[in-house]
Design a protein around this motif. Structure first.
Motif, PDB file in Angstrom:
ATOM      1  N   THR A   1       0.838  -1.213   0.000  1.00 36.93           N
ATOM      2  CA  THR A   1       0.000   0.000   0.000  1.00 36.93           C
ATOM      3  C   THR A   1       0.868   1.256   0.000  1.00 36.93           C
ATOM      4  O   THR A   1       0.522   2.260  -0.604  1.00 36.93           O
ATOM      5  CB  THR A   1      -0.940   0.024   1.213  1.00 36.93           C
ATOM      6  N   THR A   2       1.974   1.217   0.705  1.00 37.12           N
ATOM      7  CA  THR A   2       2.936   2.348   0.675  1.00 37.12           C
ATOM      8  C   THR A   2       4.281   1.805   1.120  1.00 37.12           C
ATOM      9  O   THR A   2       4.368   0.694   1.671  1.00 37.12           O
ATOM     10  CB  THR A   2       2.461   3.502   1.561  1.00 37.12           C
TER      11      THR A   2
ATOM     12  N   LEU B   1      -5.785  -0.379  -5.541  1.00 38.31           N
ATOM     13  CA  LEU B   1      -5.845  -0.095  -4.100  1.00 38.31           C
ATOM     14  C   LEU B   1      -7.085   0.718  -3.788  1.00 38.31           C
ATOM     15  O   LEU B   1      -7.465   1.571  -4.563  1.00 38.31           O
ATOM     16  CB  LEU B   1      -4.588   0.661  -3.663  1.00 38.31           C
TER      17      LEU B   1
ATOM     18  N   ARG C   1       6.680  -0.440  -5.907  1.00 35.08           N
ATOM     19  CA  ARG C   1       5.605   0.538  -6.161  1.00 35.08           C
ATOM     20  C   ARG C   1       4.346   0.144  -5.388  1.00 35.08           C
ATOM     21  O   ARG C   1       4.188  -1.016  -4.969  1.00 35.08           O
ATOM     22  CB  ARG C   1       5.309   0.621  -7.658  1.00 35.08           C
ATOM     23  N   GLN C   2       3.469   1.128  -5.249  1.00 33.40           N
ATOM     24  CA  GLN C   2       2.170   0.853  -4.628  1.00 33.40           C
ATOM     25  C   GLN C   2       1.377  -0.073  -5.549  1.00 33.40           C
ATOM     26  O   GLN C   2       1.431   0.083  -6.768  1.00 33.40           O
ATOM     27  CB  GLN C   2       1.401   2.158  -4.422  1.00 33.40           C
TER      28      GLN C   2
END
Lengths: 302, 339
Positions: free
Chosen positions: A223-224, A302, A267-268
């Motif tokens: 997610t981050t 997401l 990456r996200q």
């Protein structure tokens, strides 16, 4: 003998040196300054107009008149008025590491002394920076009796390292038991139905009690993330990536390392799977998960 | 005051390396050139400027006299500094009135040793030289005291190099300016290049000047002033001695079309422009100046020669030649030349 015929240039090395160095008389004014220096003091001389010259001259540079015979102790500290940074010291320089030359107005003086400052880096000295002399142990009455100056102490470094004995009990013990078996255990809130991982005893949102632990898959979505450039004993290398990973079936992401992929490619939305240590090496620790590594699946929304 | 003029000027094609020529071999062609240009074979007075520390040999100027024809004996003198001060001494000698011509020359090979360290020996032997304070560090302290605008300094370097490339006697330095500090805030590009070379000038007094030169460069004012040696005793951001010398030489009594400044570091040009109160339309160092060629001990004399050359060829009717000596522009000589 016939002369040598050659195209090579005729080059010779030539050194200009007086064995043992030149002996110079100092006269009373410079002599006084150097004698005081040997005793660990810096003095200036007062001019007829009342200014204090440091280092002392025999005459007032403003008027050419002889100075008085009044000597005034100055410093030992002073303020830098201008500085130049030497990134590569030369053989004759006072310090063998990068340093600054500076004009230093010692406290109580009206002129500036030129000397070296062990400043650490070129940004450490600006006009007004306070510096103190660092004296040579064996002084002889020479300008280099002051080995160099050093910036005034304005900060200290205090190492702090208390040690603790931490015991994992309750919900954490449940979770780590799962990690030793190779599964992530979460908890579903009996009231709001959200799934939390790691497993916990109560819901942080509604306060409701958790049901029995639920086993979650070891796949999830980033997610981050953060790229860390400071070494950490728990990380495999620098830079390393730490990420929030939303395990499939969980409502709250879990923080873990990401590896097996260049940091700049993380990456996200990236799909990842936990890489477990062999069962024989596992302990009651998150270290059982070496890191999460990309699965190669398409990125998730997401 | 006798009217004295620069009637001839010659310089070597300076090099950034040692070509193998001795100092005598270096000055012989320039002396022959000014002899040829003026038709003079003998001079009422001869004076040279050089520095023994450059060659590492005592009385090195004596050997250089072989280039002159010093027999039968000549009236001769030497200054252990830039040839510009030899010119000043010759000017004073011509004021005596008994001789009408003077030969002045300056020479130096800075390629022989490490100039940065050798120039440490110009500092006082009690407070500065024992610290090992080198030439670039001294200049960097002055640059720090001035705190000049970087873009302004870069422009001086670019302009000097471009003018130098157009000057067949100066070095062919690249347009691309290298980055990097020598001693911060002094960048390597702010520093005059290591150069070998020599220059010669002929001075003539009274009517002789007009007979030897179509358009003599008359010395209307010449003065030098100095300041305390010790760096901490003065305001390094300013040059009080250059300002005072310019005032004494009468630089401000008329427009200055061209100024040749002995600025061996880019920031020195800014200090000198201010000290000499040069207006924006004065052309500074059209030869490229010391940043394009710096034959130490001839560089100042070349400034006077280059300024005179612009009077000689009619491109200027009033010009200033400036020379400097000592650490951080301690000692300044200003000469005002007029057609």
């Amino acid at each position: 003998m016939p002369p040598h015929e050659t195209d090579e240039p005729l080059v010779a090395r030539h050194v200009l040196e007086f064995p043992g160095g030149y002996t110079r008389t100092t006269g009373p004014v410079i002599g006084r300054f150097l004698t005081e220096l040997r005793a660990g003091r810096v003095v200036g001389v007062r001019t007829a107009e009342g200014r204090v010259l440091v280092p002392p001259l025999e005459y007032d540079p403003a008027t050419g008149d002889a100075v008085t015979d009044e000597y005034v102790e100055v410093g030992p500290a002073g303020a830098v008025t201008a500085a130049a940074w030497v990134p590569e010291p030369r053989a004759g320089h006072p310090l063998d590491r990068p340093f600054a030359w500076a004009l230093i107005r010692l406290d109580g003086a009206d002129t500036a002394l030129v000397h070296a400052v062990d400043a650490g880096n070129p940004k450490a000295l600006r006009p007004g920076t306070r510096v103190w002399p660092v004296w040579r142990q064996n002084r002889t009455g020479h300008i280099t009796d002051i080995s160099h100056f050093a910036p005034e102490v304005t900060r200290i470094v205090s190492p702090v390292r208390p040690e603790y004995r931490i015991q994992a009990g309750g919900a954490l013990r449940v979770f780590l038991d799962g990690v030793r078996r190779g599964v992530f255990l979460g908890g579903r809130c009996a009231t709001c139905a959200k799934v939390y991982v790691p497993y916990r005893a109560s819901c942080p949102e509604c306060g409701g009690a958790m049901e029995e632990p639920v086993e979650l898959p070891d796949t999830g979505t980033i997610t981050t993330f953060a790229i860390n450039n400071l070494p950490d004993p728990r990380a495999p290398e620098v830079p390393f990536v730490s990420a929030y990973i939303l395990l499939d079936g969980a409502d709250i992401p879990m923080i873990a390392l990401v590896g097996g992929v260049p940091a700049h490619e993380v990456r996200q939305g990236m799909r990842v799977r936990a890489e477990w240590l062999p069962e024989s090496e596992r302990t009651l620790s998150m270290a059982n998960v070496r890191w999460f590594t990309p699965t190669g699946e398409p990125d998730a929304e997401l | 005051m006798r009217d004295v003029a620069i009637v001839a000027f010659a310089q070597t094609r300076h090099t950034g390396h040692d070509t193998g020529l001795s100092e005598t071999e270096l000055i012989l062609p320039v002396i022959n050139e000014v002899k040829e240009r003026t038709g003079l074979r003998r001079f009422g007075f001869t004076c040279s400027g050089s520095c023994d520390y450059l060659a590492g040999a005592p009385f090195s100027f004596v050997a250089a006299l072989d280039a002159l024809g010093a027999w039968p004996p000549i009236s001769e003198s030497h200054v252990e500094m830039d040839g510009a001060w030899a010119l000043y001494e010759a000017w004073v000698r011509l004021q005596h009135g008994d001789v009408d011509s003077a030969l002045v020359y300056g020479f130096g090979k800075s390629s022989l040793g490490d100039l940065r360290t050798i120039m440490t020996l110009q500092l006082d032997p009690y407070y500065l030289e024992p610290l090992g304070l080198d030439q670039l560090s001294v200049a960097a302290l002055q640059a720090a005291a001035l705190g000049a605008d970087r873009a302004e300094l870069d422009e001086i370097v670019r302009r000097s190099r471009a003018d130098g490339r157009a000057n067949p006697y100066a070095l062919d330095l690249p347009a691309e300016i290298p980055d990097g500090f020598a001693v911060e805030p002094l960048k390597t590009c702010d520093i005059a290049p290591i150069t070998d070379g020599a220059a010669a000038v002929v001075l003539a007094a009274g009517d002789l000047a007009a007979r030897l030169c179509e358009r003599p460069a008359h010395i209307r004012g010449i003065a030098h002033r100095t300041e305390p040696h010790y760096l901490g005793m003065r305001d390094l951001a300013r040059s009080a001695s250059a300002a005072e010398a310019a005032r004494a030489a009468g630089a401000g009594k008329g427009p200055i079309e061209v100024a040749e400044l002995h600025a061996q570091f880019a920031h020195e040009e800014l200090i000198l422009r201010r000290a000499l109160e040069l207006p924006g339309d004065t052309i500074v160092n059209p030869s490229g100046g010391p940043l394009a060629a710096n034959p130490v001990m001839a560089t100042g004399l070349i400034r006077l020669g280059e300024a005179a050359r612009r009077i000689h060829d009619g491109t200027a009717s009033r010009a200033v030649g400036h020379a400097a000596s000592g650490p951080c522009l301690q000692h300044n000589l200003v000469t005002v030349l007029e057609a």
